[in-house]
Enzyme design. Structure first.
Site, PDB file in Angstrom:
ATOM      1  N   THR A  29       0.734 -14.562  -2.406  1.00  0.00           N
ATOM      2  CA  THR A  29       0.241 -13.251  -2.834  1.00  0.00           C
ATOM      3  C   THR A  29      -1.275 -13.292  -3.003  1.00  0.00           C
ATOM      4  O   THR A  29      -1.869 -14.360  -3.098  1.00  0.00           O
ATOM      5  CB  THR A  29       0.863 -12.833  -4.175  1.00  0.00           C
ATOM      6  OG1 THR A  29       0.447 -13.753  -5.203  1.00  0.00           O
ATOM      7  CG2 THR A  29       2.375 -12.811  -4.099  1.00  0.00           C
ATOM      8  N   ASP A  30      -1.879 -12.116  -3.051  1.00  0.00           N
ATOM      9  CA  ASP A  30      -3.293 -12.025  -3.383  1.00  0.00           C
ATOM     10  C   ASP A  30      -3.454 -11.010  -4.510  1.00  0.00           C
ATOM     11  O   ASP A  30      -2.461 -10.471  -5.012  1.00  0.00           O
ATOM     12  CB  ASP A  30      -4.136 -11.662  -2.151  1.00  0.00           C
ATOM     13  CG  ASP A  30      -3.810 -10.288  -1.582  1.00  0.00           C
ATOM     14  OD1 ASP A  30      -3.301  -9.406  -2.331  1.00  0.00           O
ATOM     15  OD2 ASP A  30      -4.061 -10.073  -0.395  1.00  0.00           O
ATOM     16  N   GLN A  31      -4.677 -10.745  -4.913  1.00  0.00           N
ATOM     17  CA  GLN A  31      -4.860  -9.895  -6.083  1.00  0.00           C
ATOM     18  C   GLN A  31      -4.533  -8.424  -5.816  1.00  0.00           C
ATOM     19  O   GLN A  31      -4.552  -7.620  -6.743  1.00  0.00           O
ATOM     20  CB  GLN A  31      -6.263 -10.066  -6.656  1.00  0.00           C
ATOM     21  CG  GLN A  31      -7.366  -9.505  -5.803  1.00  0.00           C
ATOM     22  CD  GLN A  31      -8.725  -9.706  -6.495  1.00  0.00           C
ATOM     23  OE1 GLN A  31      -8.996 -10.763  -7.044  1.00  0.00           O
ATOM     24  NE2 GLN A  31      -9.575  -8.706  -6.460  1.00  0.00           N
ATOM     25  N   MET A  32      -4.221  -8.084  -4.575  1.00  0.00           N
ATOM     26  CA  MET A  32      -3.735  -6.731  -4.286  1.00  0.00           C
ATOM     27  C   MET A  32      -2.255  -6.611  -4.706  1.00  0.00           C
ATOM     28  O   MET A  32      -1.678  -5.535  -4.651  1.00  0.00           O
ATOM     29  CB  MET A  32      -3.922  -6.423  -2.801  1.00  0.00           C
ATOM     30  CG  MET A  32      -4.325  -4.987  -2.495  1.00  0.00           C
ATOM     31  SD  MET A  32      -4.626  -4.716  -0.724  1.00  0.00           S
ATOM     32  CE  MET A  32      -6.296  -5.377  -0.507  1.00  0.00           C
ATOM     33  N   GLY A  33      -1.663  -7.760  -5.057  1.00  0.00           N
ATOM     34  CA  GLY A  33      -0.277  -7.744  -5.524  1.00  0.00           C
ATOM     35  C   GLY A  33       0.739  -7.838  -4.405  1.00  0.00           C
ATOM     36  O   GLY A  33       1.935  -7.639  -4.622  1.00  0.00           O
TER      37      GLY A  33
END
Lengths: 149, 149, 149, 149
Positions: A29-33
């Site tokens: 995952t990344d911080q965009m969810g």
């Protein structure tokens, strides 16, 4: 590389496919969810690994025989986000086989709600240990060709 | 492996250090909105690469000479989160050198506000192409030992 | 964080464990021809995800409830290399539960020849959306505690 | 998405570009001895981050304003392998700006011998926190449009 011929597509309905399932990792995952976009290429590689094993033998053994399939072109169309802990399915099919190159196509879906997450295509070329293009071994090419008929 | 001796620490104030800076990539974040914890080991490896290059030569050349340094033990203590697009600094120092092993220590900080993000330690063992432990080449060991004095 | 008590170890034989299997991806290898060391932390996270799901509920749901478990400390001891396409097994057990922290221990093996590849330990702290330490929700703590008895 | 127009290309010579350099990490290699193909998308993201910062502001701030640019389409053509410890350069240019989408193009080279390693193109769509497409904020769009003239 003239692998993107419309006529390859015509035979797709006859192509054998393999299915690979995996669960989206937190690491992916990344911080965009949602799952980071580059990971889709990793998932395609997992699908391709399963395809080659099912139709021939482990790609680990293909490499031990001295041949490597290096990615020469990759395209991904992202349709819907994949999220942490979801199970995703990679459907892999062979789209084209040439003497030195092979093209795979992928559809990535989320079986839980049958949503299509992405489609992708990668072209791989046969190279030797020094990364020079070489003809694919006859047996590998034959097995792949058989898998696309 | 008895590398965790208190007496190694005593000489740390004399150890030469290298500084490596990098910017946190979007790919390195996770859905918690911070850098994913496994990436800190990658950052340590960047610091180690710079340390070896500065004190000897490119680790790429070390490998071409037939020796590899394989990670045998890794510890990371996470103190504060690193976030996307922040510049982080990895300070690398050599903590111990033995005939077949070397220990590095790292401090990762965020220079913008001088916050300490993590400390880490990795022990690497010298292995040959078949992953068997071998004595470190004399020149590599000598250079590393010199860097820790 | 005083979680590394010898007495936690005493109860390990009674601890329930979960098993997770995965196949080493090509993406996970490095030019040493083995799985890159940072990936072991990703595999531990997969094991932890399965442990929490089996003993409580999906960690995705735990996060939706507003609590996150952030890694505060990680240690990996690498014993033997994992290679591309090998199936590896992650055995996850809970080593300690405190009000704000939980420690997991992992053993990673290769079932094909029963070789132990690595052991690892991670300590996670309960944090809110702003990464501030908070007490673990009673239900989560209770379920984890039950899993370690 | 009709962003792949030949006429966008016509204006490329006028487009402002940004240059990003990075060193190939050991973590980025695979057992073929070269950088793993999915990492090129990460490098493109680094170039894009620098482009947006240089022409507007940090993409971290763009996200804090409530807008995210999600990758909708990615293509990479791999021309020559990148290897560990090599410095690579990512040249990023804006190829097209629409109300809800923006296309970037990248050329990745190795400055040491001026070899072109890859070309790539990504299309990003503007989405809100729930991943729904939204119009790009006027200022972001204006700055990007200005950067492509």
């Amino acid at each position: 590389m003239a692998l993107y011929k419309a006529d390859c597509r015509a035979s797709l309905s006859l192509v054998s496919r393999t299915m690979t399932e995996t669960r989206v990792r937190y690491a992916e995952t990344d911080q965009m969810g949602v799952a980071y976009h580059a990971n889709y290429l990793v998932w395609c590689e997992m699908g391709r690994t399963d395809f080659i094993r099912e139709h021939f033998k482990s790609y680990a053994d293909v490499e031990r025989d001295g041949v490597r399939l290096a990615v020469a072109d990759a395209q991904v169309r992202y349709l819907a986000p994949a999220r942490y802990d979801e199970i995703i399915r990679i459907e892999t099919r062979l789209a084209d086989v040439r003497s030195r190159a092979v093209a795979f196509e992928y559809t990535i879906t989320r079986p839980a709600d049958d949503v299509r997450l992405a489609t992708a295509r990668t072209v791989l070329v046969s190279v030797d240990g020094a990364q020079r293009p070489v003809a694919m071994p006859a047996e590998l090419r034959g097995r792949l060709a058989a898998a696309s008929e």
